[in-house]
Design a protein around this motif. Structure first.
Motif, mmCIF file in Angstrom:
data_model
loop_
_atom_site.group_PDB
_atom_site.id
_atom_site.type_symbol
_atom_site.label_atom_id
_atom_site.label_comp_id
_atom_site.label_asym_id
_atom_site.label_seq_id
_atom_site.Cartn_x
_atom_site.Cartn_y
_atom_site.Cartn_z
ATOM 1 N N GLY A 32 115.749 51.038 -22.343
ATOM 2 C CA GLY A 32 116.216 50.833 -23.707
ATOM 3 C C GLY A 32 117.711 50.667 -23.823
ATOM 4 N N SER A 33 118.437 50.750 -22.685
ATOM 5 C CA SER A 33 119.891 50.634 -22.735
ATOM 6 C C SER A 33 120.380 49.194 -22.686
ATOM 7 N N CYS A 34 119.445 48.224 -22.668
ATOM 8 C CA CYS A 34 119.838 46.814 -22.581
ATOM 9 C C CYS A 34 120.473 46.368 -23.906
ATOM 10 N N GLU A 35 121.704 45.884 -23.868
ATOM 11 C CA GLU A 35 122.424 45.494 -25.082
ATOM 12 C C GLU A 35 122.737 43.999 -25.027
ATOM 13 N N ALA A 36 121.707 43.181 -25.032
ATOM 14 C CA ALA A 36 121.899 41.734 -24.983
ATOM 15 C C ALA A 36 122.480 41.234 -26.300
ATOM 16 N N VAL A 37 123.186 40.082 -26.217
ATOM 17 C CA VAL A 37 123.760 39.454 -27.413
ATOM 18 C C VAL A 37 122.778 38.408 -27.920
ATOM 19 N N PRO A 38 122.144 38.618 -29.076
ATOM 20 C CA PRO A 38 121.180 37.639 -29.585
ATOM 21 C C PRO A 38 121.901 36.404 -30.141
ATOM 22 N N LEU A 39 121.198 35.284 -30.138
ATOM 23 C CA LEU A 39 121.746 34.061 -30.743
ATOM 24 C C LEU A 39 121.305 34.027 -32.200
ATOM 25 N N ASP A 40 122.054 34.716 -33.026
ATOM 26 C CA ASP A 40 121.660 34.862 -34.432
ATOM 27 C C ASP A 40 122.519 34.001 -35.367
ATOM 28 N N GLY A 41 123.135 32.959 -34.800
ATOM 29 C CA GLY A 41 123.911 32.049 -35.639
ATOM 30 C C GLY A 41 123.015 31.064 -36.378
ATOM 31 N N LYS A 42 123.620 30.014 -36.934
ATOM 32 C CA LYS A 42 122.861 29.016 -37.692
ATOM 33 C C LYS A 42 122.090 28.125 -36.711
ATOM 34 N N TRP A 43 120.779 27.983 -36.979
ATOM 35 C CA TRP A 43 119.923 27.144 -36.137
ATOM 36 C C TRP A 43 119.536 25.872 -36.899
ATOM 37 N N LYS A 44 119.417 24.760 -36.130
ATOM 38 C CA LYS A 44 118.886 23.510 -36.679
ATOM 39 C C LYS A 44 117.832 22.964 -35.736
ATOM 40 N N TYR A 45 116.922 22.162 -36.292
ATOM 41 C CA TYR A 45 115.915 21.539 -35.420
ATOM 42 C C TYR A 45 115.834 20.042 -35.717
ATOM 43 N N TYR A 46 115.448 19.319 -34.679
ATOM 44 C CA TYR A 46 115.325 17.860 -34.762
ATOM 45 C C TYR A 46 113.918 17.493 -34.301
ATOM 46 N N GLU A 47 113.186 16.740 -35.133
ATOM 47 C CA GLU A 47 111.810 16.372 -34.828
ATOM 48 C C GLU A 47 111.805 15.082 -33.998
ATOM 49 N N SER A 48 111.484 15.228 -32.708
ATOM 50 C CA SER A 48 111.508 14.066 -31.806
ATOM 51 C C SER A 48 110.273 13.195 -31.942
ATOM 52 N N GLY A 49 109.213 13.725 -32.538
ATOM 53 C CA GLY A 49 107.984 12.949 -32.698
ATOM 54 C C GLY A 49 107.049 13.144 -31.526
ATOM 55 N N HIS A 50 106.195 12.143 -31.290
ATOM 56 C CA HIS A 50 105.204 12.233 -30.218
ATOM 57 C C HIS A 50 105.726 11.548 -28.963
ATOM 58 N N ILE A 51 105.652 12.255 -27.809
ATOM 59 C CA ILE A 51 106.111 11.659 -26.552
ATOM 60 C C ILE A 51 105.059 11.877 -25.483
ATOM 61 N N GLU A 52 105.100 11.066 -24.459
ATOM 62 C CA GLU A 52 104.271 11.270 -23.286
ATOM 63 C C GLU A 52 105.065 12.132 -22.318
ATOM 64 N N PRO A 53 104.564 13.297 -21.944
ATOM 65 C CA PRO A 53 105.351 14.269 -21.195
ATOM 66 C C PRO A 53 105.973 13.721 -19.921
#
Length: 587
Positions: A32-53
């Motif tokens: 329980g002593s793990c003190e990681a820094v979370p990425l709690d800033g502003k998030w954005k997402y971009y919809e790439s659509g359908h792709i063939e992997p």
């Protein structure tokens, strides 16, 4: 060695339970002593659509240009934005912390049924190498990405692909920390599973030892219990995060976990089948056959590239859940028709019913996407069986140990809890309560089988003067010494009783009058030669009687003859043994 194991194992199951929760609490406290820094800033997402992997060749990303694109939308972590129906790829982006905390920074995140590429500003710094290279991506796993020293304040972007649209936004536990602390997070996540695996192995070893020591009808039940736990161990290992440190293959561990989930209920069903004793055999066999055929069909379909293990899972969950509930009900019903095994059957029925409840709850959680298929809390279905096995082993071994204790010698029997009320605390001889029980058994044996037995009444000579002269403590030492001398001349055929005060009785099974007198004379001689009190010789007088067969004798009459012979000895000089026949001759 085996006897010592049988003796000590009575208490070990509960010690193991205490140790399990103590270790679990300690492990959670340490991690329980793990003190990681979370990425709690502003998030954005971009919809790439359908792709063939396997057609994706993107190796860099113009983050600033794309980030200013109007198609970028704000995203709140944990939400599920609405996407186009055919979308299977998105880009999530945010900025890293500007303050440097760590010498060797690592970006940590967890994916579930996703393939991910990570970009720092314009350059790709990580590729999970799953679907983007045509591989399967089912399952949950962690990722650790080493960050360059120039990372503070950089734009980090995640290109995410998933075959299921609801999984696209399931990036979890994203944080930046030191590499050592991030590795610690892996073991923190697995602390429950690791302790459960250790605990399960200990139970398997205990079951295996009992299986080889005790040859009885419950052996097949032991085997089924061992198989159930071993399957659980394999599944817990496959679901853990630590296992990727040993073999980094997401698909392999996912399908191992899936296969174990299919077959885990089968040993439980077999345990019920073993306990039914011919009742409801057809129903039990049908449940076992269904539980066997469904996994086999799933494997065949999966080998045919139809993803059978995933498609048939719902059917298997429903079949096994209903089968476990039905079989626990059958076992409960069977308990009322098998009185000898009632307690065992009821405990097993409760165990299987509880396991079925966890199994169904786990299925519903997976089906409605509340928990993942590889969630470590799915291992909780193993807990009722582990606790029940420990409890049943504890009861079985206690019973076996109790039966063996009853066959031990008189000295061990005397100090046992069962005979406290029948034992004199000073001399460790029996009291009068025991006399009635022994006399009843010997009289019945004498009348039915003509088996002889005799009785000795003995009294310490001039004992009152010992108390008056030397005190009661010295008198007690004389009584204890007298009892020890008598006891070392006896064996399993004798019952040694403190009749009252300084008077003792010995009941001799399978003894004639002459044999009893010879034993009495030996005891008297031993006492005469012993030094129980400094400056004072201690002697005793003994009267001997025997049982007169033919229905003309009684316990009271036999005791009166021994008592009269005793007083004859006291009145004629003390320190001697007198048979009841002397009284007849004297009269």
């Amino acid at each position: 060695m085996m006897e010592k194991w049988e003796k000590n194992i009575k208490k070990y199951p509960w010690h193991l339970l205490i140790a399990l929760f103590a270790l679990l609490g300690q492990g959670m406290w340490l991690c329980g002593s793990c003190e990681a820094v979370p990425l709690d800033g502003k998030w954005k997402y971009y919809e790439s659509g359908h792709i063939e992997p396997n057609m994706v060749t993107l190796t860099n990303l113009n983050a600033n240009m794309m980030y200013n694109d109007k198609r970028w939308k704000l995203y709140e972590q944990g939400s599920q934005p609405e996407l186009r129906p055919d979308t299977n790829c998105i880009i999530l982006s945010t900025r890293l912390p500007k303050v440097i905390h760590f010498n060797s920074p690592v970006l940590f995140f967890v994916t579930e049924n996703q393939s991910v590429r990570v970009f720092l500003d314009d350059d790709m710094i990580y590729d999970s190498q799953d679907v983007f290279r045509g591989n399967h991506i089912n399952g949950t796993r962690w990722h650790m990405v080493n960050l360059p020293s120039s990372y503070p304040g950089g734009q980090v972007s995640f290109q995410v692909y998933s075959e299921k649209q609801e999984d696209l936004f399931r990036l979890q536990e994203i944080s930046v920390d030191d590499s050592l602390m991030q590795t610690q997070r892996i073991f923190q996540h697995d602390s429950i599973s690791i302790l459960m695996i250790f605990f399960s192995i200990v139970v398997v070893v205990m079951l295996a030892m009992h299986y080889w020591i005790e040859k009885n009808n419950s052996q097949l039940t032991h085997v089924a219990a061992i198989l159930f736990i071993l399957i659980g161990i394999v599944r817990m290992a496959a679901n853990s995060w630590t296992v990727f440190l040993l073999y980094d293959n997401l698909s392999f561990w996912y399908y191992i976990s899936l296969l174990m989930l299919y077959v885990q209920p089968l040993p439980l069903m077999f345990m019920v089948y073993q306990r039914l004793n011919g009742r409801f055999d057809q129903t039990a066999r049908m449940a076992i056959c269904g539980g066997t055929i469904i996994p086999a069909l799933a494997v065949v379909l999966d080998l045919s590239d139809i993803a059978g293990l995933e498609r048939v899972l719902t059917v298997d969950f429903m079949w096994n859940g209903m089968s476990l509930v039905m079989m626990s009900s059958i076992l409960w019903n069977s308990a009322w028709h098998d009185v000898a095994a009632y307690a065992y059957n009821v405990r097993l029925a409760v165990t299987i019913c509880t396991t079925a409840g966890f199994y169904i709850a786990y299925f519903l959680g997976v089906y409605f996407h509340v928990i993942s298929l590889q969630n470590p809390w799915g291992n909780v279905m193993l807990v009722p069986m582990l606790v029940s096995i420990l409890y049943m082993m504890n009861r079985i071994i206690r019973e076996e140990h109790r039966l063996k204790e009853e066959n031990k010698q008189l000295e061990q029997e005397v100090i046992s809890e069962k005979h406290k009320a029948q034992v004199d605390p000073l001399t460790r001889s029996f009291t009068r309560i025991k006399m009635a029980e022994v006399m009843s058994e010997l009289i019945n044996a004498a009348e039915d089988s003509k088996l002889p037995f005799a009785m000795m009444m003995m009294d310490i000579d001039k004992f009152k003067s010992v108390n008056d002269t030397y005190g009661h403590a010295a008198g007690d030492r004389v009584l204890v010494g007298m009892a020890d001398i008598v006891r070392r001349n006896l064996d399993a055929r004798h019952t040694f009783i403190r009749y009252g005060g300084e008077e003792f009785m010995v009941i001799c099974s399978m003894y004639t009058l002459t044999e009893a007198w010879e034993l009495a004379e030996k005891i008297r001689t031993d006492l005469e030669k012993s030094v129980l009190l400094e400056g004072r010789q201690i002697t005793c007088s003994i009267g001997v009687s025997y049982w007169h067969t033919g229905g003309n004798d009684s316990e009271k009459a036999m005791q009166e003859r021994a008592d009269k012979a005793l007083y004859y000895a006291k009145n004629h000089g003390r320190n001697q043994c007198v048979m009841e026949t002397v009284l007849t001759d004297a009269s």
